[in-house]
Every structure is written in C-alpha cells, then in structure tokens.
Design a protein around this motif. Structure first.
Motif, short mmCIF file in Angstrom:
data_model
loop_
_atom_site.label_atom_id
_atom_site.label_comp_id
_atom_site.label_asym_id
_atom_site.label_seq_id
_atom_site.Cartn_x
_atom_site.Cartn_y
_atom_site.Cartn_z
N PHE A 75 -2.84 1.33 -8.07
CA PHE A 75 -2.31 1.96 -6.87
C PHE A 75 -2.11 1.37 -5.61
N ALA A 76 -0.72 1.01 -5.44
CA ALA A 76 -0.56 -0.18 -4.13
C ALA A 76 0.04 0.49 -3.00
N THR A 77 -0.60 -0.10 -2.05
CA THR A 77 -0.03 0.35 -0.65
C THR A 77 -0.44 -0.94 0.18
N ASP A 78 0.40 -0.74 1.42
CA ASP A 78 0.28 -1.93 2.48
C ASP A 78 0.83 -1.18 3.73
N VAL A 79 0.39 -1.91 5.08
CA VAL A 79 0.67 -1.34 6.45
C VAL A 79 2.30 -1.62 6.68
N HIS A 80 2.69 -2.80 6.13
CA HIS A 80 4.03 -2.99 6.11
C HIS A 80 5.09 -2.75 5.04
N ASP A 81 6.09 -2.54 5.07
CA ASP A 81 7.30 -2.13 4.00
C ASP A 81 7.84 -3.42 3.66
N CYS A 87 5.38 -0.28 -4.28
CA CYS A 87 4.48 0.15 -3.36
C CYS A 87 4.41 1.59 -3.22
N ARG A 88 3.21 2.38 -3.30
CA ARG A 88 3.16 3.89 -3.47
C ARG A 88 3.20 4.31 -2.05
N ILE A 89 2.28 3.72 -1.22
CA ILE A 89 2.48 4.35 0.17
C ILE A 89 2.81 3.15 1.25
N ARG A 90 3.82 3.32 1.92
CA ARG A 90 4.28 2.06 2.67
C ARG A 90 3.68 2.39 4.23
N ASP A 91 3.43 1.34 4.88
CA ASP A 91 3.02 1.69 6.26
C ASP A 91 1.54 2.34 6.30
N LEU A 92 0.72 2.20 5.17
CA LEU A 92 -0.65 2.85 5.27
C LEU A 92 -1.57 1.76 5.91
N ASP A 93 -2.04 1.78 6.98
CA ASP A 93 -3.40 0.98 7.46
C ASP A 93 -4.63 1.23 6.58
N PHE A 94 -5.03 0.20 5.80
CA PHE A 94 -6.05 0.32 5.33
C PHE A 94 -7.28 0.44 6.17
N GLU A 98 -6.81 7.67 7.87
CA GLU A 98 -6.09 8.37 7.04
C GLU A 98 -6.23 7.65 5.69
N ALA A 99 -6.86 6.20 5.81
CA ALA A 99 -6.96 5.56 4.29
C ALA A 99 -8.32 6.07 3.81
N ASP A 100 -9.25 6.56 4.82
CA ASP A 100 -10.43 7.05 4.37
C ASP A 100 -10.44 8.11 3.19
N GLU A 101 -9.35 9.03 3.38
CA GLU A 101 -9.18 9.97 2.46
C GLU A 101 -8.84 9.69 1.01
N LEU A 102 -8.51 8.42 0.67
CA LEU A 102 -8.46 7.89 -0.44
C LEU A 102 -9.67 7.44 -1.15
N GLU A 119 -13.70 -6.63 8.03
CA GLU A 119 -13.15 -5.10 8.04
C GLU A 119 -12.89 -4.50 6.78
N PHE A 120 -11.87 -5.59 6.03
CA PHE A 120 -11.51 -4.98 4.56
C PHE A 120 -12.74 -4.86 3.84
N VAL A 121 -13.66 -5.86 3.59
CA VAL A 121 -14.68 -5.89 2.74
C VAL A 121 -15.53 -4.32 3.24
N ARG A 122 -15.66 -4.14 4.46
CA ARG A 122 -16.72 -2.87 4.84
C ARG A 122 -15.99 -1.71 4.59
N ALA A 123 -14.67 -1.69 4.70
CA ALA A 123 -13.79 -0.55 4.28
C ALA A 123 -13.88 -0.36 2.65
N ALA A 124 -13.56 -1.39 1.90
CA ALA A 124 -13.42 -1.32 0.50
C ALA A 124 -14.96 -0.86 0.05
N TRP A 125 -15.87 -1.68 0.58
CA TRP A 125 -17.26 -1.45 0.02
C TRP A 125 -17.54 0.36 0.33
N ARG A 126 -17.05 0.68 1.20
CA ARG A 126 -17.40 2.43 1.64
C ARG A 126 -16.75 3.26 0.73
N ARG A 127 -15.62 2.81 0.34
CA ARG A 127 -14.57 3.86 -0.47
C ARG A 127 -14.39 3.51 -1.98
#
Length: 237
Positions: A75-81, A87-94, A98-102, A119-127
């Motif tokens: 499942f691929a996303t990015d903040v930039h198109d 890319c499944r969701i474009r313009d998604l800030d990890f 909003e990303a917390d819902e995934l 910040e990426f490590v902490r967010a990924a560890w949480r999710r």
C-alpha cells in the motif's frame, strides 16, 4: 548545466502545483530496488508470513517495486505526487492525523526523508502491528536525543548495514551512480508480534554482492517511459 524539467506530472494545474510541496525540500532519494529487496530478505527471515505492508514515502515507486517480490503489492502513499501510478493515496502526509487512521498494516517499510527520520520512526512504531523497517544513513545511530528514540521509546531490534555502498541520487534513480555514504536497514519488531525480543540490537551485516544478486533484469525497464524520465532513471541532464 541544463535546467531540470518539472517533476510534477503533466496535467497538474497551476493551483495544484502551488499546493504541492517543494521538490527541493522533500529530501527525496529514490531507493535502488535491489536495496529494497535486501531489507525484505531480512524481514522475511525474521518474520516469515504473508503480511500487509505500507510504504508511506513511495516517491516514484522504486522501493515498492522491490518489496513486491516478497509481500505482494504494498500500500503505497506519499506527501507528493510524483506521477507513479502505483501510489494509492497522493498528497498524504505520513506524519498527519489523517494518516493515523491507517492502522491495518503489519509492517511499515520505507526510505524516509532523513531530516524527518525520527518522526517517521515514531509514527510507524505507533501504527504498525508487527514491525517497522527504515532504510537510513548509518549515522542515524548517532546523537544523544536519538539514543532515547532507538533504545528506550522505540527499542531497535536489528541494524543491518550494507557492506557495499547503496548509491542514491537526489530526485532521481541513476542505476550507474556511486556513493560514499553508508546506509543500513533499521528494523523494529513490535512486542505484540510474538517474536523474540533481543535485549540489544542485533548487528546483521548485509554481505557484499547483493547489488548483483538482488538486481532484476526488468528493474530499469519498469521505470522507463514514465513522465519526467530523469526522475525515474538515467543520467542527470
């Protein structure tokens, strides 16, 4: 030096372009697919299974392309198109709410912007439900503040440094590039995964020869013919 073409896909309006993050500020270094496979090999070894994977900084799809061999299509996303159709969701800030819902993904695997690595490590560890894997510069091990991140808040399980260099170029993938920068896979195994938890991070060097062993004949061709070709491969203009 010839000016680089716009990295925005064709068809973007002026309004959409003005809302997009600046490419210069994205710290975007596409991952050679073989380096993605090297990380996937380790994950498949320590946590074998059919897992749902999220690649939240997919860029032009180079990391996701390599991971597909092991986990199916991430499942691929990015903040930039970047114009990559996978890319499944474009313009998604990890890092956004909003990303917390995934929350339905077993593993989160990515090459994050280095300046946002903590910040990426902490967010990924949480999710993530089972684990996190980040391709980072080896110097990510350094720093007093990062000590708490790696050894207390998000206990690091495995450090897998590459014995050979992983060449990455800002804004594009150049299969012929070289590099003096050392990279490693940083892997966190969640306690809820039910796997053994090491008391200290395990050092698991990635041996030389993996660039050749894990490259595939179709890797370069997979990114030919896309919009803004210098972003996806070939030499700089």
């Amino acid at each position: 030096m010839t000016a680089q073409p716009s990295l925005l896909p064709s068809g973007h309006t002026a309004v959409m372009a003005s809302r997009a993050p600046s490419i210069d500020g994205l710290d975007y270094f596409p991952t050679p697919p073989w380096a993605a496979r090297a990380g996937a090999e380790i994950i498949a070894r320590v946590d074998p299974g059919t897992w749902k994977v999220w690649e939240p900084a997919c860029g032009g799809g180079h990391m996701a392309h390599g991971l597909t061999d092991y986990f199916g299509e991430p499942f691929a996303t990015d903040v930039h198109d970047y114009g990559w159709p996978g890319c499944r969701i474009r313009d998604l800030d990890f890092l956004s709410a909003e990303a917390d819902e995934l929350t339905e993904f077993d593993w989160i695997i990515t090459n994050p912007p280095f300046v946002m690595g903590d910040e990426f490590v902490r967010a990924a560890w949480r999710r993530a439900r089972r684990g996190v894997a980040m391709l980072l510069r080896l110097v990510f091990l350094e720093g007093g503040k990062r000590y708490r991140l790696l050894y207390e808040d998000c206990p690091l399980s495995i450090v897998a440094p590459f014995s050979e260099r992983v060449p990455m170029v800002k804004g594009r993938w150049d299969p012929e590039a070289s590099s003096a920068t050392a990279y490693a896979w940083f892997i966190w195994i969640k306690p809820d995964a039910g796997l053994p938890q090491p008391a200290h991070p395990i050092l698991l060097p990635i041996p030389p020869g993996q660039r050749t062993a894990l490259s595939r004949e179709g890797d370069v061709a997979a990114f030919n013919g896309l919009a803004d070709a210098p972003l996806f491969g070939g030499a700089a203009a």
